[in-house]
Motif scaffolding. Structure first.
Motif, mmCIF file in Angstrom:
data_model
loop_
_atom_site.group_PDB
_atom_site.id
_atom_site.type_symbol
_atom_site.label_atom_id
_atom_site.label_comp_id
_atom_site.label_asym_id
_atom_site.label_seq_id
_atom_site.Cartn_x
_atom_site.Cartn_y
_atom_site.Cartn_z
ATOM 1 N N ASN A 1 0.821 -1.212 0.000
ATOM 2 C CA ASN A 1 0.000 0.000 0.000
ATOM 3 C C ASN A 1 0.859 1.267 0.000
ATOM 4 O O ASN A 1 0.528 2.265 0.644
ATOM 5 N N ASN A 2 1.970 1.172 -0.749
ATOM 6 C CA ASN A 2 2.859 2.327 -0.917
ATOM 7 C C ASN A 2 3.434 2.862 0.398
ATOM 8 O O ASN A 2 3.746 4.050 0.513
ATOM 9 N N CYS A 3 3.592 1.994 1.369
ATOM 10 C CA CYS A 3 4.137 2.422 2.661
ATOM 11 C C CYS A 3 5.668 2.364 2.636
ATOM 12 O O CYS A 3 6.251 1.336 2.278
ATOM 13 N N THR A 4 6.276 3.456 3.015
ATOM 14 C CA THR A 4 7.735 3.502 3.112
ATOM 15 C C THR A 4 8.190 2.838 4.403
ATOM 16 O O THR A 4 7.568 3.006 5.462
ATOM 17 N N GLY A 5 9.264 2.082 4.319
ATOM 18 C CA GLY A 5 9.788 1.422 5.508
ATOM 19 C C GLY A 5 10.298 2.413 6.543
ATOM 20 O O GLY A 5 10.649 3.563 6.232
ATOM 21 N N ALA A 6 10.371 1.972 7.776
ATOM 22 C CA ALA A 6 10.834 2.835 8.864
ATOM 23 C C ALA A 6 12.312 3.187 8.673
ATOM 24 O O ALA A 6 13.117 2.384 8.196
ATOM 25 N N SER A 7 12.658 4.393 9.057
ATOM 26 C CA SER A 7 14.049 4.832 8.974
ATOM 27 C C SER A 7 14.872 4.191 10.082
ATOM 28 O O SER A 7 14.368 3.928 11.180
ATOM 29 N N GLY A 8 16.146 3.951 9.794
ATOM 30 C CA GLY A 8 17.041 3.446 10.820
ATOM 31 C C GLY A 8 17.323 4.503 11.875
ATOM 32 O O GLY A 8 17.335 5.706 11.585
ATOM 33 N N GLU A 9 17.579 4.082 13.083
ATOM 34 C CA GLU A 9 17.816 5.020 14.177
ATOM 35 C C GLU A 9 19.226 5.604 14.076
ATOM 36 O O GLU A 9 20.209 4.879 13.917
ATOM 37 N N ASP A 10 19.306 6.931 14.157
ATOM 38 C CA ASP A 10 20.607 7.599 14.146
ATOM 39 C C ASP A 10 21.354 7.326 15.447
ATOM 40 O O ASP A 10 20.750 7.089 16.498
ATOM 41 N N ARG A 11 22.680 7.390 15.375
ATOM 42 C CA ARG A 11 23.520 7.191 16.558
ATOM 43 C C ARG A 11 24.258 8.491 16.852
ATOM 44 O O ARG A 11 24.950 9.032 15.987
ATOM 45 N N TYR A 12 24.094 8.993 18.061
ATOM 46 C CA TYR A 12 24.763 10.220 18.482
ATOM 47 C C TYR A 12 25.809 9.874 19.542
ATOM 48 O O TYR A 12 25.493 9.229 20.548
ATOM 49 N N VAL A 13 27.032 10.287 19.288
ATOM 50 C CA VAL A 13 28.153 9.963 20.171
ATOM 51 C C VAL A 13 28.722 11.270 20.718
ATOM 52 O O VAL A 13 29.104 12.162 19.959
ATOM 53 N N ALA A 14 28.789 11.380 22.035
ATOM 54 C CA ALA A 14 29.282 12.597 22.676
ATOM 55 C C ALA A 14 30.809 12.597 22.716
ATOM 56 O O ALA A 14 31.440 11.589 23.033
ATOM 57 N N VAL A 15 31.398 13.756 22.390
ATOM 58 C CA VAL A 15 32.847 13.950 22.462
ATOM 59 C C VAL A 15 33.111 15.272 23.176
ATOM 60 O O VAL A 15 32.247 16.151 23.220
ATOM 61 N N PRO A 16 34.305 15.463 23.740
ATOM 62 C CA PRO A 16 34.609 16.735 24.404
ATOM 63 C C PRO A 16 34.729 17.884 23.396
ATOM 64 O O PRO A 16 35.099 17.678 22.238
ATOM 65 N N CYS A 17 34.408 19.070 23.833
ATOM 66 C CA CYS A 17 34.649 20.250 23.010
ATOM 67 C C CYS A 17 36.155 20.373 22.763
ATOM 68 O O CYS A 17 36.962 20.212 23.668
ATOM 69 N N GLY A 18 36.499 20.677 21.521
ATOM 70 C CA GLY A 18 37.908 20.757 21.150
ATOM 71 C C GLY A 18 38.410 19.516 20.448
ATOM 72 O O GLY A 18 39.611 19.389 20.205
ATOM 73 N N THR A 19 37.492 18.612 20.073
ATOM 74 C CA THR A 19 37.896 17.369 19.412
ATOM 75 C C THR A 19 37.978 17.576 17.905
ATOM 76 O O THR A 19 37.040 18.083 17.287
ATOM 77 N N MET A 20 39.102 17.168 17.330
ATOM 78 C CA MET A 20 39.269 17.161 15.881
ATOM 79 C C MET A 20 39.105 15.736 15.388
ATOM 80 O O MET A 20 39.522 14.780 16.048
ATOM 81 N N ILE A 21 38.490 15.593 14.204
ATOM 82 C CA ILE A 21 38.198 14.274 13.651
ATOM 83 C C ILE A 21 38.913 14.125 12.323
ATOM 84 O O ILE A 21 38.837 15.022 11.465
ATOM 85 N N TYR A 22 39.615 13.006 12.170
ATOM 86 C CA TYR A 22 40.366 12.720 10.953
ATOM 87 C C TYR A 22 39.967 11.346 10.422
ATOM 88 O O TYR A 22 39.611 10.447 11.188
ATOM 89 N N GLU A 23 40.047 11.188 9.093
ATOM 90 C CA GLU A 23 39.991 9.861 8.487
ATOM 91 C C GLU A 23 41.271 9.141 8.895
ATOM 92 O O GLU A 23 42.372 9.626 8.672
ATOM 93 N N ALA A 24 41.124 7.971 9.525
ATOM 94 C CA ALA A 24 42.286 7.306 10.110
ATOM 95 C C ALA A 24 43.316 6.909 9.057
ATOM 96 O O ALA A 24 44.521 7.035 9.278
ATOM 97 N N GLU A 25 42.868 6.422 7.912
ATOM 98 C CA GLU A 25 43.806 5.912 6.907
ATOM 99 C C GLU A 25 44.468 7.024 6.106
ATOM 100 O O GLU A 25 45.657 6.972 5.814
ATOM 101 N N THR A 26 43.701 8.035 5.737
ATOM 102 C CA THR A 26 44.222 9.085 4.856
ATOM 103 C C THR A 26 44.663 10.339 5.595
ATOM 104 O O THR A 26 45.287 11.213 4.988
ATOM 105 N N GLU A 27 44.317 10.447 6.903
ATOM 106 C CA GLU A 27 44.638 11.634 7.697
ATOM 107 C C GLU A 27 43.921 12.887 7.197
ATOM 108 O O GLU A 27 44.308 14.007 7.527
ATOM 109 N N VAL A 28 42.883 12.711 6.398
ATOM 110 C CA VAL A 28 42.103 13.854 5.916
ATOM 111 C C VAL A 28 41.224 14.364 7.059
ATOM 112 O O VAL A 28 40.495 13.586 7.678
ATOM 113 N N PRO A 29 41.292 15.658 7.387
ATOM 114 C CA PRO A 29 40.432 16.182 8.455
ATOM 115 C C PRO A 29 38.968 16.191 8.033
ATOM 116 O O PRO A 29 38.629 16.614 6.931
ATOM 117 N N LEU A 30 38.117 15.714 8.918
ATOM 118 C CA LEU A 30 36.683 15.666 8.643
ATOM 119 C C LEU A 30 35.930 16.793 9.331
ATOM 120 O O LEU A 30 34.877 17.215 8.851
#
Length: 346
Positions: free
Chosen positions: A76-105
Motif C-alpha cells: 500500500n505504498n508504505c515507506t519502511g521505517a528509517s534506521g535510528e541515528d547514533r549520536y556519540v558525545a565527544v569533548p569540546c575541542g575534538t578534531m576528527i580525521y579519516e584514520a587511513e588518509t589523515e584527511v580532516p573531517l
C-alpha cells in the motif's frame, strides 16, 4: 580521571531498507496496480560536542559505533521505517580525521556542534516507481544502499586561552595552582606533571579565563622525546603563551632558547604566538642575580621579563594584569555558533 586525548574508532552507518514488490488487489478498486513501498533510509552516525566531557576515556572501551538499518518497504505504498541515528558525545575541542588518509573531517569546538561521520544508505525503490505505459505491472524493486563505514581518529586539543610552557620543574604547576583553583601534583623532581592541567583564572570583571599547564618540554620534544610531542598540540588553540623560566637553573638563558627552538621545530604557528616571559623562583635568588638575569633574558627574547615567585605569590597580580592586557589586545578567535551540522560523505 585518566586523561586520554587520542582514540581511533569505527563508525558504521545503517543500510537502507529494500524496496518491495507488491500489487494492490482490492474489491471495488479495478485499477489497483503496483503498490510496493520504498525502503527506509539507514541511520547515520553523528559526533556531538559536550561541555561535561574533558577526555576521550570512553573511547578506550568502546571501539565501534553503529546506527540502525532502514526497514523494508511495505504494501500500500508504505515507506519502511528509517534506521535510528547514533549520536556519540565527544569533548569540546575534538578534531576528527579519516584514520587511513589523515584527511580532516571536522573540528568540534563549541557545545552542541554536530558532525556526521557516517551517512546512512538510501532506501531502495519499490515497484510503484517503475510503473509506466509500457509496463503496467512492474515486478522490479531496488535493494537499499549500504551505509558508510569508516575508521576515524579523534584528537582532543584543549580549549584554553593561555598556555603555560617551560622546561620540567620550572614551576608551571605551582603557578597554575597559585593563579587558580587547580590542584595539580607538585614535587621537586622533573616530569611531575604527566597530563595537561586546566585552571580558570578570574578577571576583575568576574569573567573566567582558562589556563593550561602543559607537561614539561625538553630538547627534541617535537620528535617525540619526553612528553612534549604528546601534548604540544594542546597549545595550538591558545591565544597567548606564558613562558616560565626557572631562575635557579644552571643556565636559564639556554633553557629559554631550548623551548623557543622546540616551538619553531613543531611549527603550526606556535613560535609566532604572543608570549609573556616570566622568571620564576626569584625568592631563592640573590637580588643582584635577579637583575642581571632579567636583563640578559630581555636582550635575547626582545620582550619584557617579569620576575615572579609562584611559591610566595610575588608579582602574580602584576602578571595577571599583563595577561589581561595582552588578551584584550588580541583579536578574539572566530568560533562557529552551535549547533552546526556538517555532512561528511565518502
Amino acid at each position: 580521571m585518566k586523561f586520554i586525548d587520542l582514540a581511533e574508532v569505527d563508525v558504521i552507518a545503517g543500510d537502507g531498507g529494500d524496496g518491495l514488490v507488491a500489487f494492490r488487489r482490492e474489491k471495488y478498486v479495478p485499477a489497483g496496480g503496483p503498490s510496493g513501498g520504498n525502503g527506509g533510509p539507514g541511520g547515520s552516525v553523528y559526533l556531538v560536542a559536550e561541555t561535561n566531557l574533558q577526555t576521550l576515556l570512553d573511547f578506550r572501551y568502546a571501539h565501534q559505533f553503529k546506527a540502525g538499518h532502514g526497514q523494508r518497504g511495505g504494501p500500500n505504498n508504505c515507506t519502511g521505517a528509517s534506521g535510528e541515528d547514533r549520536y556519540v558525545a565527544v569533548p569540546c575541542g575534538t578534531m576528527i580525521y579519516e584514520a587511513e588518509t589523515e584527511v580532516p573531517l571536522g573540528d568540534l569546538v563549541t557545545a552542541g556542534q554536530t558532525l556526521c561521520v557516517a551517512k546512512g544508505g538510501n532506501g531502495g525503490l519499490g515497484n510503484r516507481h517503475f510503473l509506466s505505459n509500457r509496463n503496467r505491472a512492474p515486478e522490479r524493486a531496488l535493494p537499499g544502499l549500504p551505509g558508510e563505514a569508516r575508521r576515524i581518529r579523534l584528537e582532543l586539543k584543549l580549549l584554553a586561552e593561555v598556555g603555560i610552557i617551560g622546561l620540567p620543574n620550572a614551576g608551571k604547576s605551582t603557578l597554575i595552582s597559585a593563579l587558580s583553583a587547580a590542584r595539580p601534583k607538585v614535587a621537586d623532581y622533573p616530569f611531575t606533571t604527566l597530563v595537561p592541567n586546566l585552571g580558570v583564572v578570574r578577571k576583575p570583571t568576574g569573567d573566567g579565563t582558562v589556563f593550561a599547564d602543559i607537561p614539561g618540554l625538553i630538547e627534541g620534544a617535537h620528535q617525540g622525546q619526553g612528553l612534549g610531542h604528546e601534548f604540544l598540540r594542546h597549545i595550538e588553540r591558545t591565544r597567548l603563551l606564558l613562558h616560565v623560566v626557572d631562575g635557579t637553573a644552571p643556565d636559564p638563558v639556554a633553557d629559554y632558547g631550548t623551548i623557543q627552538q622546540e616551538l619553531m621545530a613543531y611549527g603550526r604557528g606556535l613560535r609566532d604566538r604572543p608570549q609573556i616571559l616570566v622568571l620564576n623562583k626569584v625568592d631563592a635568588m640573590p637580588e643582584d642575580a635577579i637583575a642581571d638575569l632579567v636583563q640578559n633574558l630581555a636582550a635575547i627574547a626582545l620582550v619584557p621579563v617579569l620576575p615572579i615567585s609562584a611559591a610566595t605569590h610575588h608579582n602574580l597580580e602584576q602578571l595577571k594584569r599583563q595577561v589581561w592586557t595582552a588578551l584584550d589586545a588580541l583579536t578574539p578567535p572566530e568560533v562557529p555558533s552551535a549547533p552546526t551540522l556538517n555532512m561528511v560523505s565518502g
